[in-house]
Design an enzyme around this catalytic site. Structure first.
Site, mmCIF file in Angstrom:
data_model
loop_
_atom_site.group_PDB
_atom_site.id
_atom_site.type_symbol
_atom_site.label_atom_id
_atom_site.label_comp_id
_atom_site.label_asym_id
_atom_site.label_seq_id
_atom_site.Cartn_x
_atom_site.Cartn_y
_atom_site.Cartn_z
ATOM 1 N N PRO A 1 -6.840 -81.779 55.987
ATOM 2 C CA PRO A 1 -6.970 -81.916 54.531
ATOM 3 C C PRO A 1 -6.229 -83.148 54.025
ATOM 4 C CG PRO A 1 -6.328 -79.686 55.111
ATOM 5 C CD PRO A 1 -6.288 -80.482 56.369
ATOM 6 N N THR A 40 -7.024 -86.316 54.318
ATOM 7 C CA THR A 40 -7.103 -87.546 55.088
ATOM 8 C C THR A 40 -8.149 -88.507 54.539
ATOM 9 O OG1 THR A 40 -8.484 -86.311 56.619
ATOM 10 C CG2 THR A 40 -6.228 -86.701 57.281
ATOM 11 N N GLY A 41 -8.873 -88.092 53.502
ATOM 12 C CA GLY A 41 -9.811 -89.013 52.869
ATOM 13 C C GLY A 41 -11.256 -88.827 53.280
ATOM 14 N N LYS A 42 -11.635 -87.620 53.660
ATOM 15 C CA LYS A 42 -13.025 -87.386 54.069
ATOM 16 C C LYS A 42 -13.972 -87.537 52.880
ATOM 17 C CE LYS A 42 -11.964 -83.296 55.640
ATOM 18 N NZ LYS A 42 -10.505 -83.319 55.446
ATOM 19 N N GLU A 61 4.597 -87.873 74.538
ATOM 20 C CA GLU A 61 3.337 -88.619 74.583
ATOM 21 C C GLU A 61 3.451 -89.848 75.483
ATOM 22 O OE1 GLU A 61 0.736 -87.283 73.535
ATOM 23 O OE2 GLU A 61 1.696 -85.704 72.349
ATOM 24 N N ASP A 72 -0.941 -78.378 77.089
ATOM 25 C CA ASP A 72 -1.043 -79.139 78.333
ATOM 26 C C ASP A 72 -1.064 -78.204 79.531
ATOM 27 O OD1 ASP A 72 -0.900 -81.464 76.858
ATOM 28 O OD2 ASP A 72 1.278 -81.625 77.061
HETATM 29 P P1 ADP Z 1 -10.126 -84.776 52.083
HETATM 30 O O1 ADP Z 1 -11.515 -84.690 51.517
HETATM 31 O O2 ADP Z 1 -10.101 -85.262 53.497
HETATM 32 O O3 ADP Z 1 -9.322 -83.550 51.913
HETATM 33 P P2 ADP Z 1 -9.825 -86.642 49.974
HETATM 34 O O4 ADP Z 1 -10.917 -87.587 50.291
HETATM 35 O O5 ADP Z 1 -10.102 -85.654 48.932
HETATM 36 O O6 ADP Z 1 -9.346 -85.905 51.284
HETATM 37 O O7 ADP Z 1 -8.525 -87.482 49.638
HETATM 38 C C1 ADP Z 1 -7.768 -87.231 48.510
HETATM 39 C C2 ADP Z 1 -7.210 -88.499 47.938
HETATM 40 O O8 ADP Z 1 -6.258 -89.072 48.814
HETATM 41 C C3 ADP Z 1 -8.247 -89.564 47.734
HETATM 42 O O9 ADP Z 1 -8.875 -89.432 46.519
HETATM 43 C C4 ADP Z 1 -7.416 -90.841 47.806
HETATM 44 O O10 ADP Z 1 -6.843 -91.119 46.554
HETATM 45 C C5 ADP Z 1 -6.305 -90.483 48.747
HETATM 46 N N1 ADP Z 1 -6.562 -90.986 50.094
HETATM 47 C C6 ADP Z 1 -6.713 -90.258 51.221
HETATM 48 N N2 ADP Z 1 -6.915 -91.048 52.290
HETATM 49 C C7 ADP Z 1 -6.911 -92.309 51.838
HETATM 50 C C8 ADP Z 1 -7.066 -93.601 52.461
HETATM 51 N N3 ADP Z 1 -7.276 -93.724 53.793
HETATM 52 N N4 ADP Z 1 -7.015 -94.690 51.675
HETATM 53 C C9 ADP Z 1 -6.810 -94.585 50.347
HETATM 54 N N5 ADP Z 1 -6.648 -93.424 49.710
HETATM 55 C C10 ADP Z 1 -6.676 -92.282 50.426
HETATM 56 ZN ZN ZN Z 2 0.987 -83.141 75.631
#
Ligand code: ADP
Ligand code: ZN
Ligand code: MG
Length: 622
Positions: free
Chosen positions: A207, A209-211, A428, A503
């Site tokens: 969650p 990560t910007g999907k 690692e 592992d």
């Molecule tokens: P997910 O859908 O993976 O839970 P979101 O796309 O909703 O995540 O990300 C939430 C917010 O976090 C985005 O609107 C953005 O503002 C910020 N964000 C997350 N990842 C990035 C990134 N790689 N670059 C810039 N902003 C990011």
């Molecule tokens: Zn390991």
């Protein structure tokens, strides 16, 4: 993000106004005709018999509906039309009429169309009114009659577009999605070549990560329409609603091709079917089935690409991941130190930043934070500054914001202590180093201490070519690499962590299969022992049928143990002799968090690999 378009309203209400106007005109006309009609007086039957007695009836017509129409000749000589209803049955009526020489005729009753209309008028008005109300409620955004509609939010090129430039880092994911973008920009170019374009791409990542951001950026880059719907929007309390929403969503998509359909939180609908204990998952299963049907039902030639996002790819129904559906997965990873700095840069561009703010220091101080948390951090810092009426956001604001966000994070996800981070780095590094000193191992792709899923870090290898069968040497080396983490922890800390569980499981599983399935243990010979099947309700362990004796079982255990021991010993001997390099690698990891093959090579003093390997399928992790 551009605002959604307002719902389109047709000229419907005008037509209804006209409809009502016509009805009212009709009523007036009816009234008018009624008064113009020749006046027929309705009289009682006894009045009629009185007229008859007095010989004042000149002619009668008996209708089939027990009605008598006739003419009265009054003493004054004037004629008058009348009509009366025969109450029951009067057998004496006809003889009396004949006696008095009155002209009698019969006939069918004529019902005037006007009368029928008047009788039905209240109904027409009633239904018209209800219909009108329903249309009106829909038009004004009331969803009471719109259960089956998809409610997908549609974004188009209005306003500011999201592009890849708004997504910091994520080089690998962008690289993979670039293909989707170029396809959407010019579908003909690809279809002319007969190229098969992926229909569905699944974005997988933790969650925040910007999907969602990434999916929007793909639409923005390609300049196409984008339909956004969350998996939980499909799930309603009424059976069948979800399925019809899926249908509607894909219909919309087809109509506005080329476009992207984005299903966020796919796991809400896409969970494995039939895995529930009590049954009763009908609604979700129907929805999932409809989704599968729709995905099969069209071609990416149509210019529609389906993106979906999930943070639980493990619970998805396998049918969703089959070729022709979400057959491509793109990992959206947690940001490492450089990426965190880039995300900080993007988000702090929107706020007035004091000159002394050092973004790289903030990036270093926020290990384990996701992109969403960093965006939140910048916002909090701006709020702190604003509360104190400062003209710019300063470093102490960021520090305070970080503490606040971290406290929230601590409750939600894992915060990594400095000691854990160091131990993870040695762990690692242990995996990573072995890749360079084993004959049959795949080359390392990258090693990271950025958490992935439940793992605190990982070392990914990249096979030089795809292969579908493995040699004994490769598997043995793989088991040695699995022990790398455990051995490194033992070497530097003299104790090991629970982080080795995966592992050890992997190593044991592989060794057992070498013995039981692949016939790779010399003392057991090329024989398979036992067979596996995986019913849904019972754990795997119970299901492994034993088709061998206790003695054989003991032999198998011995053979497995032997493989594991020799792998562990090899890992120990390599890492002991390379202790200096191992430490260097771990220290570099603590600072940089992620190292790719070339960087590791320069740290170890090895020559760079003659390139040729690119990003691609078949990454393995340990
Ligand atoms: P997910 O859908 O993976 O839970 P979101 O796309 O909703 O995540 O990300 C939430 C917010 O976090 C985005 O609107 C953005 O503002 C910020 N964000 C997350 N990842 C990035 C990134 N790689 N670059 C810039 N902003 C990011
Ligand atoms: Zn390991
Ligand atoms: Mg999201």
């Amino acid at each position: 993000m551009p605002p959604p378009r307002p719902p389109v309203q047709g000229g419907k209400p005008n037509r209804f106004a006209l409809f009502f106007f016509l009805i009212i005109v009709g009523v007036f006309i009816a009234y008018f005709f009624r008064s113009e009609a020749p006046s027929v007086q309705e009289i009682s039957y006894s009045a009629f018999t009185n007229y008859l007695e007095r010989n004042e009836i000149s002619a009668v017509k008996i209708l089939d509906t027990n009605v008598i129409e006739g003419t009265i000749r009054e003493s004054s000589g004037s004629l008058r039309q009348f009509k009366t209803l025969i109450p029951y049955q009067d057998p004496s009526l006809l003889p009396t009429l004949r006696e008095r020489g009155i002209n009698v005729s019969g006939g069918a009753s004529k019902v005037s169309p006007l009368r029928i209309f008047l009788e039905f008028l209240p109904w027409i008005i009633g239904f018209g009114f209800i219909w009108f109300m329903m249309r009106n409620m829909q038009g004004s955004g009331n969803k009471a009659f719109q259960f089956g509609k998809s409610r997908a939010k549609r974004y188009q090129d209005e306003g500011k577009k999201t592009t890849f430039a708004d997504v910091a880092g994520q080089v690998d994911a962008k690289y993979e999605l670039q293909e989707v973008v170029s396809f959407l920009k010019d579908p003909q170019k690809f279809t002319k070549m007969g190229a098969r374009i992926p229909k569905g791409v699944l974005l997988v990542g933790m969650p925040g990560t910007g999907k969602t951001l990434m999916a929007k950026a793909v639409a923005g880059e390609a300049g196409v329409a984008y339909f956004h719907m969350s998996g939980s929007d499909f799930v309603e309390m009424f059976v069948g609603v979800g399925a019809s929403r899926v249908r509607d969503l894909f219909d919309q998509g087809r109509k506005s091709a080329p476009c992207i359909i984005f299903i966020d939180e796919l796991d809400a609908v896409g969970r494995t079917r039939g895995a529930g204990y009590g049954g009763g998952h009908d609604e979700r299963e129907q929805t999932l089935n409809q989704l599968l049907v729709e995905m099969d039902g069209f071609d990416s030639k149509d210019g529609v690409i389906i993106l979906a996002a999930t943070n639980r790819p493990d619970v998805l129904d396998p049918a969703l991941l089959r070729p022709g559906r979400f057959d491509r997965q793109v990992m959206v990873a947690m940001p490492d130190i450089k990426e965190r700095e880039a995300i900080l840069k993007i988000h702090s561009d929107k706020i007035p930043l004091s000159k002394e703010v050092d973004l790289s220091r903030i990036a270093r101080a926020t290990p384990g934070m996701s992109g969403a948390e960093i965006a939140n951090l910048v916002n909090e810092a701006a709020l702190f500054a604003a509360r104190q009426d400062k003209p710019t956001v300063e470093m102490p604001d960021f520090e305070e914001a970080r503490d606040k966000v971290l406290m929230g994070v601590a409750r939600k996800t894992l915060v990594i202590s400095e000691k854990e981070r160091r131990m993870t780095a040695f762990h690692e590094a242990g995996h990573a180093l072995l890749h360079y000193f084993l004959k049959n191992a795949d080359p390392l792709h990258k090693v990271t201490i950025v958490p992935h899923g439940r793992a605190l870090g990982m070392a990914m290898s990249l096979p030089l070519e795809d292969s579908y069968s493995r040699t004994k040497g490769w598997i043995e080396d793989r088991i040695v690499i699995c022990y790398g983490g455990w051995v490194a922890e033992k070497l530097f800390y003299d104790e090991t962590t629970t982080g080795t569980k995966q592992d050890l499981q992997q190593a044991t599983e592989m060794a057992r299969r070498m013995v039981c399935e692949w016939g790779m243990a010399d003392e057991m010979g090329p024989v398979t022992y036992g067979q596996e099947d995986e019913p849904i309700f019972i754990g795997k362990e119970i299901a492994r049928h034993k088709e061998y004796s206790e003695d054989t079982a003991r032999l198998i255990d011995g053979a497995v143990k032997k493989i594991l021991d020799s792998a562990k010993n090899l890992a120990e001997s390599i890492l002991h002799t390379r202790k200096v390099e191992l430490e260097k690698l771990a220290e570099a990891l603590i600072i940089q968090e992620t190292l790719i093959d070339d960087e590791v090579r320069s740290i170890l003093g090895l020559p760079p690999r003659d390139s040729g390997s690119s990003l691609g399928a078949g990454l393995a992790e340990a």
